[in-house]
Write a protein that holds these residues in place. Sequence first.
Motif, PDB file in Angstrom:
ATOM      1  N   THR A 125       0.806  -1.217   0.000  1.00 17.49           N
ATOM      2  CA  THR A 125       0.000   0.000   0.000  1.00 17.49           C
ATOM      3  C   THR A 125       0.840   1.268   0.000  1.00 17.49           C
ATOM      4  OG1 THR A 125      -0.167  -0.012   2.419  1.00 17.49           O
ATOM      5  CG2 THR A 125      -1.927  -1.119   1.186  1.00 17.49           C
ATOM      6  N   SER A 126       2.154   1.135   0.147  1.00 16.69           N
ATOM      7  CA  SER A 126       3.019   2.316   0.208  1.00 16.69           C
ATOM      8  C   SER A 126       3.283   2.920  -1.172  1.00 16.69           C
ATOM      9  CB  SER A 126       4.356   1.957   0.849  1.00 16.69           C
ATOM     10  OG  SER A 126       5.102   1.122  -0.015  1.00 16.69           O
ATOM     11  N   GLY A 127       3.062   2.148  -2.207  1.00 20.35           N
ATOM     12  CA  GLY A 127       3.333   2.628  -3.554  1.00 20.35           C
ATOM     13  C   GLY A 127       4.737   2.299  -4.042  1.00 20.35           C
ATOM     14  N   VAL A 128       5.526   1.612  -3.207  1.00 26.88           N
ATOM     15  CA  VAL A 128       6.897   1.274  -3.590  1.00 26.88           C
ATOM     16  C   VAL A 128       6.910   0.390  -4.834  1.00 26.88           C
ATOM     17  CG1 VAL A 128       8.998   0.053  -2.878  1.00 26.88           C
ATOM     18  CG2 VAL A 128       7.815   1.546  -1.275  1.00 26.88           C
ATOM     19  N   ASP A 129       6.061  -0.617  -4.857  1.00 22.38           N
ATOM     20  CA  ASP A 129       6.021  -1.501  -6.021  1.00 22.38           C
ATOM     21  C   ASP A 129       5.644  -0.735  -7.288  1.00 22.38           C
ATOM     22  OD1 ASP A 129       6.833  -3.818  -4.695  1.00 22.38           O
ATOM     23  OD2 ASP A 129       4.782  -4.333  -4.130  1.00 22.38           O
ATOM     24  N   GLN A 151       7.983  -0.395 -10.642  1.00 26.13           N
ATOM     25  CA  GLN A 151       7.475  -0.701 -11.971  1.00 26.13           C
ATOM     26  C   GLN A 151       7.610   0.501 -12.906  1.00 26.13           C
ATOM     27  OE1 GLN A 151       6.570  -3.795 -13.088  1.00 26.13           O
ATOM     28  NE2 GLN A 151       6.729  -2.725 -15.035  1.00 26.13           N
ATOM     29  N   SER A 152       7.373   1.690 -12.384  1.00 24.46           N
ATOM     30  CA  SER A 152       7.524   2.908 -13.184  1.00 24.46           C
ATOM     31  C   SER A 152       8.974   3.074 -13.645  1.00 24.46           C
ATOM     32  CB  SER A 152       7.090   4.112 -12.354  1.00 24.46           C
ATOM     33  OG  SER A 152       7.346   5.305 -13.024  1.00 24.46           O
ATOM     34  N   PHE A 153       9.912   2.787 -12.757  1.00 22.50           N
ATOM     35  CA  PHE A 153      11.333   2.871 -13.113  1.00 22.50           C
ATOM     36  C   PHE A 153      11.678   1.837 -14.180  1.00 22.50           C
ATOM     37  CE2 PHE A 153      15.856   1.779 -12.142  1.00 22.50           C
ATOM     38  CZ  PHE A 153      16.408   2.964 -12.610  1.00 22.50           C
ATOM     39  N   ARG A 154      11.165   0.616 -14.030  1.00 20.55           N
ATOM     40  CA  ARG A 154      11.402  -0.427 -15.042  1.00 20.55           C
ATOM     41  C   ARG A 154      10.819  -0.014 -16.391  1.00 20.55           C
ATOM     42  NH1 ARG A 154       9.972  -5.887 -11.685  1.00 20.55           N
ATOM     43  NH2 ARG A 154      12.008  -6.114 -10.718  1.00 20.55           N
ATOM     44  N   ASP A 155       9.615   0.546 -16.370  1.00 26.09           N
ATOM     45  CA  ASP A 155       8.979   0.997 -17.611  1.00 26.09           C
ATOM     46  C   ASP A 155       9.807   2.086 -18.289  1.00 26.09           C
ATOM     47  OD1 ASP A 155       6.938  -0.777 -17.083  1.00 26.09           O
ATOM     48  OD2 ASP A 155       5.547   0.755 -16.345  1.00 26.09           O
ATOM     49  N   GLU A 156      10.335   3.022 -17.493  1.00 26.17           N
ATOM     50  CA  GLU A 156      11.151   4.098 -18.049  1.00 26.17           C
ATOM     51  C   GLU A 156      12.433   3.545 -18.677  1.00 26.17           C
ATOM     52  OE1 GLU A 156      13.517   8.059 -16.510  1.00 26.17           O
ATOM     53  OE2 GLU A 156      11.732   7.411 -15.432  1.00 26.17           O
TER      54      GLU A 156
END
Length: 98
Positions: A11-15, A19-24
Amino acid sequence: MPVMPSTLIHTSGVDDLIQSFRDELSRENKILHVSDVTDNEGHQYVDLVQEGGGVLGIALVGYTYVLEKMGIRFFSMAGTSAGAINTLLLACCGKKRK
């Protein structure tokens, strides 16, 4: 009722940030490269040394979580004070692969 640690991570948003970093990286055709040593699954291996500092130990747990989620694994680990506690917990969980 107490909140389970795994619930806090999800729930912290870390995952989502990982994923956003991997997508970038994918959009830019880049690969996260931190080691010359890899296995057949693409995991990279490094040594991990964690320093002490009381509350820093909590940050180290999150830091190592992100490293492992990004496919970075550890050859050997060491630490002092809070870092030693985190190192001990990391070393005793999971199975060692050959």
